[in-house]
Motif scaffolding. Structure first.
Motif, PDB file in Angstrom:
ATOM      1  N   ALA A   1      -1.266  -6.218   5.956  1.00 35.00           N
ATOM      2  CA  ALA A   1      -1.674  -5.675   7.256  1.00 35.00           C
ATOM      3  C   ALA A   1      -0.717  -6.130   8.358  1.00 35.00           C
ATOM      4  O   ALA A   1      -0.367  -5.348   9.255  1.00 35.00           O
ATOM      5  CB  ALA A   1      -3.104  -6.107   7.585  1.00 35.00           C
ATOM      6  N   GLN A   2      -0.273  -7.373   8.286  1.00 31.33           N
ATOM      7  CA  GLN A   2       0.669  -7.875   9.283  1.00 31.33           C
ATOM      8  C   GLN A   2       2.031  -7.199   9.141  1.00 31.33           C
ATOM      9  O   GLN A   2       2.688  -6.888  10.139  1.00 31.33           O
ATOM     10  CB  GLN A   2       0.798  -9.389   9.156  1.00 31.33           C
ATOM     11  N   TYR A   3       2.450  -6.976   7.894  1.00 31.29           N
ATOM     12  CA  TYR A   3       3.699  -6.237   7.670  1.00 31.29           C
ATOM     13  C   TYR A   3       3.599  -4.836   8.268  1.00 31.29           C
ATOM     14  O   TYR A   3       4.527  -4.357   8.939  1.00 31.29           O
ATOM     15  CB  TYR A   3       3.999  -6.140   6.177  1.00 31.29           C
ATOM     16  N   LEU A   4       2.465  -4.173   8.029  1.00 34.18           N
ATOM     17  CA  LEU A   4       2.277  -2.818   8.544  1.00 34.18           C
ATOM     18  C   LEU A   4       2.324  -2.787  10.068  1.00 34.18           C
ATOM     19  O   LEU A   4       2.876  -1.853  10.662  1.00 34.18           O
ATOM     20  CB  LEU A   4       0.934  -2.260   8.059  1.00 34.18           C
ATOM     21  N   SER A   5       1.753  -3.809  10.693  1.00 33.42           N
ATOM     22  CA  SER A   5       1.773  -3.872  12.154  1.00 33.42           C
ATOM     23  C   SER A   5       3.208  -3.875  12.671  1.00 33.42           C
ATOM     24  O   SER A   5       3.551  -3.149  13.614  1.00 33.42           O
ATOM     25  CB  SER A   5       1.032  -5.121  12.638  1.00 33.42           C
ATOM     26  N   SER A   6       4.045  -4.688  12.047  1.00 40.47           N
ATOM     27  CA  SER A   6       5.456  -4.744  12.452  1.00 40.47           C
ATOM     28  C   SER A   6       6.165  -3.426  12.144  1.00 40.47           C
ATOM     29  O   SER A   6       6.984  -2.937  12.937  1.00 40.47           O
ATOM     30  CB  SER A   6       6.164  -5.893  11.731  1.00 40.47           C
TER      31      SER A   6
ATOM     32  N   LYS B   1      -3.854   3.030   6.440  1.00 42.66           N
ATOM     33  CA  LYS B   1      -4.424   3.972   7.411  1.00 42.66           C
ATOM     34  C   LYS B   1      -5.222   3.231   8.483  1.00 42.66           C
ATOM     35  O   LYS B   1      -5.195   3.598   9.661  1.00 42.66           O
ATOM     36  CB  LYS B   1      -5.337   4.963   6.692  1.00 42.66           C
ATOM     37  N   TYR B   2      -5.927   2.202   8.052  1.00 41.92           N
ATOM     38  CA  TYR B   2      -6.777   1.426   8.960  1.00 41.92           C
ATOM     39  C   TYR B   2      -5.939   0.769  10.061  1.00 41.92           C
ATOM     40  O   TYR B   2      -6.296   0.810  11.242  1.00 41.92           O
ATOM     41  CB  TYR B   2      -7.521   0.369   8.145  1.00 41.92           C
ATOM     42  N   VAL B   3      -4.833   0.169   9.666  1.00 39.42           N
ATOM     43  CA  VAL B   3      -3.960  -0.488  10.640  1.00 39.42           C
ATOM     44  C   VAL B   3      -3.276   0.547  11.532  1.00 39.42           C
ATOM     45  O   VAL B   3      -3.052   0.316  12.725  1.00 39.42           O
ATOM     46  CB  VAL B   3      -2.910  -1.364   9.923  1.00 39.42           C
TER      47      VAL B   3
ATOM     48  N   TYR C   1      -2.931  -7.758  12.993  1.00 37.98           N
ATOM     49  CA  TYR C   1      -4.195  -8.319  12.529  1.00 37.98           C
ATOM     50  C   TYR C   1      -3.969  -9.732  12.013  1.00 37.98           C
ATOM     51  O   TYR C   1      -3.041  -9.992  11.255  1.00 37.98           O
ATOM     52  CB  TYR C   1      -4.784  -7.465  11.402  1.00 37.98           C
ATOM     53  N   ARG C   2      -4.840 -10.625  12.425  1.00 43.19           N
ATOM     54  CA  ARG C   2      -4.783 -12.006  11.947  1.00 43.19           C
ATOM     55  C   ARG C   2      -6.173 -12.407  11.491  1.00 43.19           C
ATOM     56  O   ARG C   2      -7.144 -12.246  12.229  1.00 43.19           O
ATOM     57  CB  ARG C   2      -4.299 -12.947  13.051  1.00 43.19           C
ATOM     58  N   LEU C   3      -6.245 -12.936  10.272  1.00 37.66           N
ATOM     59  CA  LEU C   3      -7.539 -13.391   9.776  1.00 37.66           C
ATOM     60  C   LEU C   3      -7.963 -14.639  10.538  1.00 37.66           C
ATOM     61  O   LEU C   3      -7.126 -15.453  10.929  1.00 37.66           O
ATOM     62  CB  LEU C   3      -7.460 -13.704   8.282  1.00 37.66           C
ATOM     63  N   PRO C   4      -9.264 -14.814  10.770  1.00 33.40           N
ATOM     64  CA  PRO C   4      -9.737 -16.008  11.479  1.00 33.40           C
ATOM     65  C   PRO C   4      -9.509 -17.261  10.654  1.00 33.40           C
ATOM     66  O   PRO C   4      -9.379 -17.204   9.430  1.00 33.40           O
ATOM     67  CB  PRO C   4     -11.238 -15.733  11.648  1.00 33.40           C
TER      68      PRO C   4
END
Length: 253
Positions: A190-195, A71-73, A214-217
């Protein structure tokens, strides 16, 4: 199937994908519990059998957290393309009967290597309790976002604080290898969800999409990782000093 039903079905699919690992290759092909078990065996820091019921509960709570991550993404993508808000209805369908949803999604590793990863009692995961979990994670997310304008750092803060809360709830130690495993898994999900979400947006709207993965620092610039690293250095320093004192002349009788 009309567009609304299509997006609701897509939301349900995104919820089901929360049960899979996105660090093991090929991504999204193996159940998360199985990959977690392999990590524990490889690290040799703790075994699943030592406190398996608490680990089962921890994993189940973590999957609930992953549903929140979905949901956040989605927020930023739905802000750019409003029809995606229908995905929330798909998530809600999963939450209405979370125990049944988990059991119906038992294929991705809930029964693996002769071990059951499902908690014996799932009755506490009511629809109301799922809402409470969401509100709890939402408070953590808002606190993390208030500290930084960078989405990666905010996600890092959300993951760090949420994992800590889940481990405390289940009375389990959040050892560094365990923390890093779930941190990487959450970031990869999170990266999968973005795609996945971006793929649901028609090409004609791409130019208006401002959301990005989203990418972690990097660890060097990450205060949360530095905190774990600092704790490790402190423990190492104490161990060295203790060994030195024990070996020093006059310390033995």
């Amino acid at each position: 199937m009309d567009r609304r039903m299509y997006y609701r079905s897509a939301g349900l699919s995104a919820a089901r994908r929360a049960f899979y690992s996105y660090t093991a290759q090929p991504r999204g092909s193996y159940g998360l519990p199985l990959i977690f078990l392999k990590m524990l065996k490889a690290q040799k820091v703790i075994t699943f059998e030592e406190d398996k019921e608490r680990w089962r509960s921890f994993l189940c709570d973590y999957i609930v957290f992953r549903l929140y991550i979905a949901k956040y993404v989605l927020k930023s993508y739905a802000r750019d393309y409003s029809p995606l808000t229908e995905l929330y209805a798909g998530f809600k369908n999963a939450e209405k009967d979370w125990p049944g949803f988990i059991r119906s999604s038992s294929d991705p590793g809930w029964e693996a290597a002769g071990i059951s990863f499902l908690p014996k009692d799932l009755s506490s995961y009511t629809e109301k309790e799922m809402d409470n979990h969401h509100e709890f994670f939402d408070r953590i997310a808002k606190e993390a976002e208030a500290k930084t304008q960078d989405g990666g750092h905010a996600l890092k803060g959300l993951v760090s604080e949420s994992l800590t809360a889940i481990s405390k709830k289940n009375h389990l130690p959040l050892l560094t290898p365990v923390f890093w495993f779930f941190e990487k898994e959450t970031a990869a999900y999170a990266q999968y969800l973005s795609s996945y979400y971006r793929g649901l947006i028609p090409d004609s709207y791409y130019e208006t999409v401002k959301a990005h993965p989203y990418r972690l620092p990097k660890k060097e610039s990450d205060p949360y990782t530095q905190g774990f690293r600092l704790a490790g250095f402190i423990l190492l320093f104490i161990a060295v000093i203790t060994a030195f004192l024990l070996a020093a002349p006059g310390m033995h009788t």
